[in-house]
Design a protein around this motif. Structure first.
Motif, PDB file in Angstrom:
ATOM      1  N   ALA A 191       0.835  -1.203   0.000  1.00 26.19           N
ATOM      2  CA  ALA A 191       0.000   0.000   0.000  1.00 26.19           C
ATOM      3  C   ALA A 191       0.871   1.256   0.000  1.00 26.19           C
ATOM      4  CB  ALA A 191      -0.917   0.001   1.218  1.00 26.19           C
ATOM      5  N   ARG A 192       0.253   2.356  -0.411  1.00 22.83           N
ATOM      6  CA  ARG A 192       0.922   3.653  -0.418  1.00 22.83           C
ATOM      7  C   ARG A 192       0.034   4.670   0.291  1.00 22.83           C
ATOM      8  NH1 ARG A 192       0.831   4.251  -5.252  1.00 22.83           N
ATOM      9  NH2 ARG A 192      -0.619   5.974  -5.588  1.00 22.83           N
ATOM     10  N   VAL A 193       0.637   5.560   1.033  1.00 24.22           N
ATOM     11  CA  VAL A 193      -0.093   6.597   1.763  1.00 24.22           C
ATOM     12  C   VAL A 193      -0.340   7.784   0.835  1.00 24.22           C
ATOM     13  CG1 VAL A 193      -0.045   8.171   3.741  1.00 24.22           C
ATOM     14  CG2 VAL A 193       0.947   5.868   3.937  1.00 24.22           C
ATOM     15  N   GLY A 195      -2.614   0.066  -7.951  1.00 25.05           N
ATOM     16  CA  GLY A 195      -3.713   0.844  -8.498  1.00 25.05           C
ATOM     17  C   GLY A 195      -5.056   0.146  -8.517  1.00 25.05           C
ATOM     18  N   GLN A 196      -5.123  -1.122  -8.118  1.00 21.43           N
ATOM     19  CA  GLN A 196      -6.390  -1.847  -8.123  1.00 21.43           C
ATOM     20  C   GLN A 196      -7.233  -1.456  -6.907  1.00 21.43           C
ATOM     21  OE1 GLN A 196      -5.994  -6.104  -8.704  1.00 21.43           O
ATOM     22  NE2 GLN A 196      -4.061  -5.852  -9.802  1.00 21.43           N
ATOM     23  N   ALA A 197      -8.493  -1.878  -6.945  1.00 21.66           N
ATOM     24  CA  ALA A 197      -9.376  -1.655  -5.802  1.00 21.66           C
ATOM     25  C   ALA A 197      -8.933  -2.520  -4.641  1.00 21.66           C
ATOM     26  CB  ALA A 197     -10.823  -1.976  -6.185  1.00 21.66           C
ATOM     27  N   LEU A 198      -9.160  -2.027  -3.447  1.00 21.81           N
ATOM     28  CA  LEU A 198      -8.848  -2.788  -2.242  1.00 21.81           C
ATOM     29  C   LEU A 198      -9.953  -3.797  -1.953  1.00 21.81           C
ATOM     30  CD1 LEU A 198      -7.595   0.314  -0.324  1.00 21.81           C
ATOM     31  CD2 LEU A 198      -6.223  -1.767  -0.588  1.00 21.81           C
ATOM     32  N   PRO A 199      -9.676  -4.822  -1.139  1.00 25.91           N
ATOM     33  CA  PRO A 199     -10.705  -5.808  -0.817  1.00 25.91           C
ATOM     34  C   PRO A 199     -11.901  -5.178  -0.105  1.00 25.91           C
ATOM     35  CG  PRO A 199      -8.533  -6.626  -0.215  1.00 25.91           C
ATOM     36  CD  PRO A 199      -8.363  -5.177  -0.564  1.00 25.91           C
ATOM     37  N   ASP A 245     -15.876   4.556   4.128  1.00 25.01           N
ATOM     38  CA  ASP A 245     -17.143   3.989   3.659  1.00 25.01           C
ATOM     39  C   ASP A 245     -16.906   2.612   3.034  1.00 25.01           C
ATOM     40  OD1 ASP A 245     -19.596   3.404   2.540  1.00 25.01           O
ATOM     41  OD2 ASP A 245     -19.819   5.335   1.530  1.00 25.01           O
ATOM     42  N   PRO A 246     -17.532   1.549   3.569  1.00 24.39           N
ATOM     43  CA  PRO A 246     -17.341   0.218   2.995  1.00 24.39           C
ATOM     44  C   PRO A 246     -17.786   0.119   1.531  1.00 24.39           C
ATOM     45  CG  PRO A 246     -18.304   0.050   5.185  1.00 24.39           C
ATOM     46  CD  PRO A 246     -18.348   1.500   4.802  1.00 24.39           C
ATOM     47  N   ALA A 247     -18.615   1.053   1.088  1.00 26.94           N
ATOM     48  CA  ALA A 247     -19.081   1.026  -0.297  1.00 26.94           C
ATOM     49  C   ALA A 247     -18.040   1.544  -1.276  1.00 26.94           C
ATOM     50  CB  ALA A 247     -20.365   1.851  -0.426  1.00 26.94           C
ATOM     51  N   ASP A 248     -16.971   2.141  -0.763  1.00 29.46           N
ATOM     52  CA  ASP A 248     -15.923   2.710  -1.618  1.00 29.46           C
ATOM     53  C   ASP A 248     -14.589   2.046  -1.284  1.00 29.46           C
ATOM     54  OD1 ASP A 248     -14.147   4.192  -3.077  1.00 29.46           O
ATOM     55  OD2 ASP A 248     -14.666   6.130  -2.183  1.00 29.46           O
ATOM     56  N   THR A 249     -14.148   1.139  -2.145  1.00 29.20           N
ATOM     57  CA  THR A 249     -12.901   0.415  -1.880  1.00 29.20           C
ATOM     58  C   THR A 249     -11.731   0.948  -2.723  1.00 29.20           C
ATOM     59  OG1 THR A 249     -13.542  -1.277  -3.491  1.00 29.20           O
ATOM     60  CG2 THR A 249     -14.087  -1.688  -1.170  1.00 29.20           C
ATOM     61  N   ARG A 250     -11.853   2.162  -3.224  1.00 27.98           N
ATOM     62  CA  ARG A 250     -10.712   2.763  -3.917  1.00 27.98           C
ATOM     63  C   ARG A 250      -9.600   3.087  -2.919  1.00 27.98           C
ATOM     64  NH1 ARG A 250     -13.712   7.675  -6.708  1.00 27.98           N
ATOM     65  NH2 ARG A 250     -14.610   7.648  -4.600  1.00 27.98           N
ATOM     66  N   GLU A 251      -9.985   3.318  -1.662  1.00 26.63           N
ATOM     67  CA  GLU A 251      -9.009   3.658  -0.632  1.00 26.63           C
ATOM     68  C   GLU A 251      -9.522   3.190   0.727  1.00 26.63           C
ATOM     69  OE1 GLU A 251      -8.970   7.907  -1.185  1.00 26.63           O
ATOM     70  OE2 GLU A 251     -10.455   8.222   0.400  1.00 26.63           O
ATOM     71  N   TYR A 252      -8.592   3.061   1.671  1.00 29.43           N
ATOM     72  CA  TYR A 252      -8.923   2.806   3.067  1.00 29.43           C
ATOM     73  C   TYR A 252      -8.500   4.026   3.871  1.00 29.43           C
ATOM     74  CZ  TYR A 252      -9.260  -2.353   2.386  1.00 29.43           C
ATOM     75  OH  TYR A 252      -9.600  -3.635   2.003  1.00 29.43           O
ATOM     76  N   THR A 287      -5.432  -7.969   4.410  1.00 26.60           N
ATOM     77  CA  THR A 287      -6.849  -7.971   4.053  1.00 26.60           C
ATOM     78  C   THR A 287      -7.660  -7.754   5.331  1.00 26.60           C
ATOM     79  OG1 THR A 287      -6.709 -10.387   4.180  1.00 26.60           O
ATOM     80  CG2 THR A 287      -6.690  -9.400   1.986  1.00 26.60           C
ATOM     81  N   PRO A 288      -8.852  -7.192   5.229  1.00 28.33           N
ATOM     82  CA  PRO A 288      -9.634  -6.875   6.428  1.00 28.33           C
ATOM     83  C   PRO A 288     -10.190  -8.121   7.118  1.00 28.33           C
ATOM     84  CG  PRO A 288     -10.349  -5.569   4.527  1.00 28.33           C
ATOM     85  CD  PRO A 288      -9.482  -6.674   4.006  1.00 28.33           C
ATOM     86  N   ASN A 289     -10.384  -7.995   8.419  1.00 26.06           N
ATOM     87  CA  ASN A 289     -11.067  -9.007   9.213  1.00 26.06           C
ATOM     88  C   ASN A 289     -12.007  -8.277  10.159  1.00 26.06           C
ATOM     89  OD1 ASN A 289     -11.703 -11.582  10.179  1.00 26.06           O
ATOM     90  ND2 ASN A 289     -10.164 -11.475  11.791  1.00 26.06           N
ATOM     91  N   ASN A 290     -13.140  -8.876  10.473  1.00 23.70           N
ATOM     92  CA  ASN A 290     -14.141  -8.190  11.290  1.00 23.70           C
ATOM     93  C   ASN A 290     -14.499  -9.016  12.523  1.00 23.70           C
ATOM     94  OD1 ASN A 290     -16.140  -6.537  12.291  1.00 23.70           O
ATOM     95  ND2 ASN A 290     -17.151  -6.223  10.323  1.00 23.70           N
ATOM     96  N   LEU A 291     -14.142  -8.503  13.701  1.00 19.06           N
ATOM     97  CA  LEU A 291     -14.529  -9.097  14.982  1.00 19.06           C
ATOM     98  C   LEU A 291     -15.554  -8.225  15.700  1.00 19.06           C
ATOM     99  CD1 LEU A 291     -10.956 -10.050  16.307  1.00 19.06           C
ATOM    100  CD2 LEU A 291     -12.511 -11.440  14.933  1.00 19.06           C
ATOM    101  N   PHE A 292     -16.049  -7.210  15.019  1.00 19.90           N
ATOM    102  CA  PHE A 292     -16.908  -6.198  15.655  1.00 19.90           C
ATOM    103  C   PHE A 292     -18.033  -5.798  14.702  1.00 19.90           C
ATOM    104  CE2 PHE A 292     -17.264  -1.707  17.499  1.00 19.90           C
ATOM    105  CZ  PHE A 292     -17.827  -2.127  18.695  1.00 19.90           C
TER     106      PHE A 292
END
Length: 323
Positions: free
Chosen positions: A10-12, A32-36, A65-72, A103-108
């Protein structure tokens, strides 16, 4: 068993000073691809490496926004007793810096069975709720946010919340202005189908859990998350590594992982060192663990089949592990 993560270069692309102690970082993929994709409440592991070769690895909630995976986007608080990760993010990371993220993980995650979602944040604990607010509004689900912090200058993202679509459903509690969060009053009026979510300092989490129990709110309706390893407490104990037969003494204030690494007794992968990523999950062959992680469910902890070496300790004097 242990969770498997894909690691991403990743790049900031953005760094913003939100409060004196909190910065927001925007991250994109280097290719340059979309993130997971992810859901509100998810976290990622961020790996950093300094010019001196030192490596750091921390877990951070995704707040975009989880609907936008261009960036985190993540929010990072500069911790007074930083193990190095938050200090590195604040002092070394700038626009253009390259990091490795998981990659993301969700415990919450939000519970779909809830008729209403009551979100309680303290300080930097606001970050997972910012992503969840996007989901709740998109779903048309009933919700309210209660956000407590020490002083006006420490209210991260307060202006954005006041100016955004969640303003009417958000209340702020500021200690220095004597605006205190009344947990008994808040939870005492909870609807029967409402679920409570809390993220922030341990005293706030403990207070919410205790108040909910006192009021008879079922455990399944109370959800919490804290990205800070529980201090290694309790007396010393012995760990036996079954595959090699080596015995290690884990002293008070030391984790099992630290004892293993100090003696090079085995190779153990651990991304977070905070009991949330699951990568150091190890099978228990003999003895019982005192679980301090957030990765295993209550049922898995009670079964005493596995444990997280980075934060959990022995309940018995001797523990035999499948290592």
């Amino acid at each position: 068993m242990a969770n498997s993560y894909e690691m991403i270069a990743a790049r900031v692309t953005g760094v913003e000073q939100i409060t004196p102690l909190i910065k927001r970082f925007t991250l994109v993929r280097q290719d340059g691809q979309a993130l997971p994709g992810f859901t509100g409440g998810s976290h990622i592991i961020v790996q950093m490496q300094g010019a001196d070769g030192r490596r750091f690895s921390n877990a951070y909630s995704l707040m975009s926004d989880p609907a936008d995976t261009r960036e985190y986007q993540i929010g990072v608080r500069l911790e007074e007793q930083s193990k190095g990760g938050s200090a590195f993010m604040h002092g070394e990371v700038q626009v253009g810096s390259e990091l490795t993220i998981s990659t993301p993980n969700n415990l919450f995650a939000l519970d779909p069975a809830a008729g209403k979602h009551v979100l309680i944040a303290g300080g930097i604990g606001i970050t997972p709720f910012l992503a969840q607010l996007h989901e709740l509004r998109a779903q048309g689900t009933d919700y309210e946010l209660h956000y407590a912090f020490r002083a006006p200058e420490h209210g991260a993202f307060q202006d954005e919340l006041n100016a955004g679509p969640h303003a009417a459903r958000t209340q702020f509690y500021i200690d220095s202005l004597e605006r205190k969060l009344d947990l008994a009053g808040l939870l005492g009026n909870l609807a029967a189908d409402a679920h409570v979510y809390v993220c922030g300092p341990k005293p706030l989490i403990d207070a919410v859990i205790a108040t909910a129990k006192l009021l008879g709110i079922a455990d399944r309706r109370v959800h919490w998350e804290q990205f800070a390893a529980t201090p290694a407490s309790g007396g010393a104990f012995t760990v036996v590594l079954a595959k090699s037969g080596r015995e290690l003494r884990v002293e008070e204030g030391m984790s099992i992982l630290q004892a293993i690494e100090k003696t090079n007794a085995a190779q153990v992968e651990c991304l977070c060192r905070e009991g949330v990523c699951g990568t150091c999950e190890t099978r228990i062959l003999e003895g019982e663990a005192e679980h301090f992680d957030q990765y295993l469910s209550d049922e898995e902890k009670a079964a005493q089949q596995t444990m997280m070496l980075c934060v959990s300790r022995a309940r018995s004097e001797r523990l035999v592990l499948d290592l």
